[in-house]
Design a protein around this motif. Structure first.
Motif, mmCIF file in Angstrom:
data_model
loop_
_atom_site.group_PDB
_atom_site.id
_atom_site.type_symbol
_atom_site.label_atom_id
_atom_site.label_comp_id
_atom_site.label_asym_id
_atom_site.label_seq_id
_atom_site.Cartn_x
_atom_site.Cartn_y
_atom_site.Cartn_z
ATOM 1 N N ALA A 7 -8.273 4.320 -1.982
ATOM 2 C CA ALA A 7 -7.055 3.802 -1.238
ATOM 3 C C ALA A 7 -7.162 4.150 0.354
ATOM 4 O O ALA A 7 -6.652 3.443 1.454
ATOM 5 C CB ALA A 7 -6.267 4.749 -2.115
ATOM 6 N N THR A 31 0.434 -5.101 2.434
ATOM 7 C CA THR A 31 0.860 -6.112 1.541
ATOM 8 C C THR A 31 -0.720 -6.772 1.345
ATOM 9 O O THR A 31 -1.093 -6.813 0.476
ATOM 10 C CB THR A 31 1.920 -6.805 2.386
ATOM 11 N N LEU A 34 -3.719 -5.016 0.192
ATOM 12 C CA LEU A 34 -2.994 -4.776 -1.806
ATOM 13 C C LEU A 34 -3.563 -6.179 -2.053
ATOM 14 O O LEU A 34 -3.559 -5.744 -3.504
ATOM 15 C CB LEU A 34 -1.775 -3.984 -1.116
ATOM 16 N N GLU A 35 -2.516 -7.322 -1.833
ATOM 17 C CA GLU A 35 -2.957 -8.460 -3.126
ATOM 18 C C GLU A 35 -4.329 -8.393 -3.366
ATOM 19 O O GLU A 35 -4.495 -9.039 -3.988
ATOM 20 C CB GLU A 35 -2.503 -9.720 -1.809
ATOM 21 N N PRO A 38 -6.478 -5.069 -5.536
ATOM 22 C CA PRO A 38 -4.614 -4.433 -6.378
ATOM 23 C C PRO A 38 -5.478 -3.002 -6.042
ATOM 24 O O PRO A 38 -6.112 -2.353 -7.045
ATOM 25 C CB PRO A 38 -4.705 -4.910 -7.208
ATOM 26 N N GLY A 40 -3.255 0.511 -8.335
ATOM 27 C CA GLY A 40 -2.364 1.282 -8.999
ATOM 28 C C GLY A 40 -1.084 1.367 -8.087
ATOM 29 O O GLY A 40 -1.365 2.041 -6.703
ATOM 30 N N ASP A 41 0.186 2.065 -8.718
ATOM 31 C CA ASP A 41 1.092 2.537 -8.085
ATOM 32 C C ASP A 41 1.093 3.365 -6.918
ATOM 33 O O ASP A 41 1.269 3.813 -5.805
ATOM 34 C CB ASP A 41 2.286 1.988 -8.583
ATOM 35 N N ASP A 42 0.192 4.470 -7.211
ATOM 36 C CA ASP A 42 -0.084 5.264 -6.775
ATOM 37 C C ASP A 42 -0.793 6.023 -5.717
ATOM 38 O O ASP A 42 -0.609 6.105 -5.172
ATOM 39 C CB ASP A 42 -0.480 6.905 -7.940
ATOM 40 N N ALA A 44 -1.561 2.805 -4.161
ATOM 41 C CA ALA A 44 -0.928 1.860 -3.029
ATOM 42 C C ALA A 44 -0.130 2.731 -1.826
ATOM 43 O O ALA A 44 0.203 2.820 -0.936
ATOM 44 C CB ALA A 44 0.134 0.777 -3.578
ATOM 45 N N GLU A 45 0.535 3.672 -2.716
ATOM 46 C CA GLU A 45 1.532 4.878 -2.793
ATOM 47 C C GLU A 45 0.977 6.009 -1.054
ATOM 48 O O GLU A 45 1.402 5.660 -0.450
ATOM 49 C CB GLU A 45 2.426 5.140 -3.529
ATOM 50 N N ARG A 48 -0.197 3.891 1.345
ATOM 51 C CA ARG A 48 0.497 3.387 2.678
ATOM 52 C C ARG A 48 0.881 4.689 3.379
ATOM 53 O O ARG A 48 1.334 4.528 4.420
ATOM 54 C CB ARG A 48 2.556 2.934 2.356
#
Length: 153
Positions: A7, A31, A34-35, A38, A40-42, A44-45, A48
């Protein structure tokens, strides 16, 4: 590579690209990254949070790096190294969710992956200097954020 390290790597790529190509919007670049990779949501956050934590404070972080590490003029620091420093500095002096030693170790690992042969040692040295002033720097950044928030309201 550990998940949070991946990340950080994504965040570094976004910050680097937006640093050298001013017309690239960070949200769009994030974006795309991350494409390509990939997370996970955590995670990626987390990436960010780094990107959008560093960007509004970029000038302040740079001034503090220049102030507390004057042996390394910012305009002479490679863009990739400058962004590695910003990330680590933001993590341990602003966000404060990452222990200092972890932030420095992660920055050195990013420097090994993305920087020149001398980058890891350089990053470690600069961050070691900044850590000596961590509390003072945190207070300066905290005051700066409060000033910005007061201007916006």
């Amino acid at each position: 590579m550990k998940p949070r390290s991946r990340a950080r790597g994504i965040a570094l790529q976004v910050l680097y690209e937006t640093d050298i190509a001013n017309n690239h919007l960070p949200g769009d670049v994030l974006t795309i990254r991350l494409e390509e990779v990939p997370l996970g949501d955590d995670l990626a956050e987390f990436a960010r949070q780094i990107v959008f934590g560093v960007l509004p404070l970029k000038q302040d972080l740079d001034q503090l790096i220049a102030r507390y590490a004057p042996d390394w003029p910012l305009d002479q620091i490679a863009a990739i190294d400058r962004n590695i420093l910003r990330i680590a500095f933001w993590e341990f002096a602003v966000s404060r969710e990452t222990p200092v030693k972890v932030a420095i170790n992660e920055a050195v690992e990013l420097a090994k992956l993305y920087g020149s042969d001398s980058a890891p040692r350089f990053v470690n040295g600069v961050l070691g200097t900044l850590v000596e002033h961590e509390q003072e720097i945190h207070q300066i950044i905290k005051n700066r954020i409060a000033e910005t928030e007061n201007l916006e309201s």
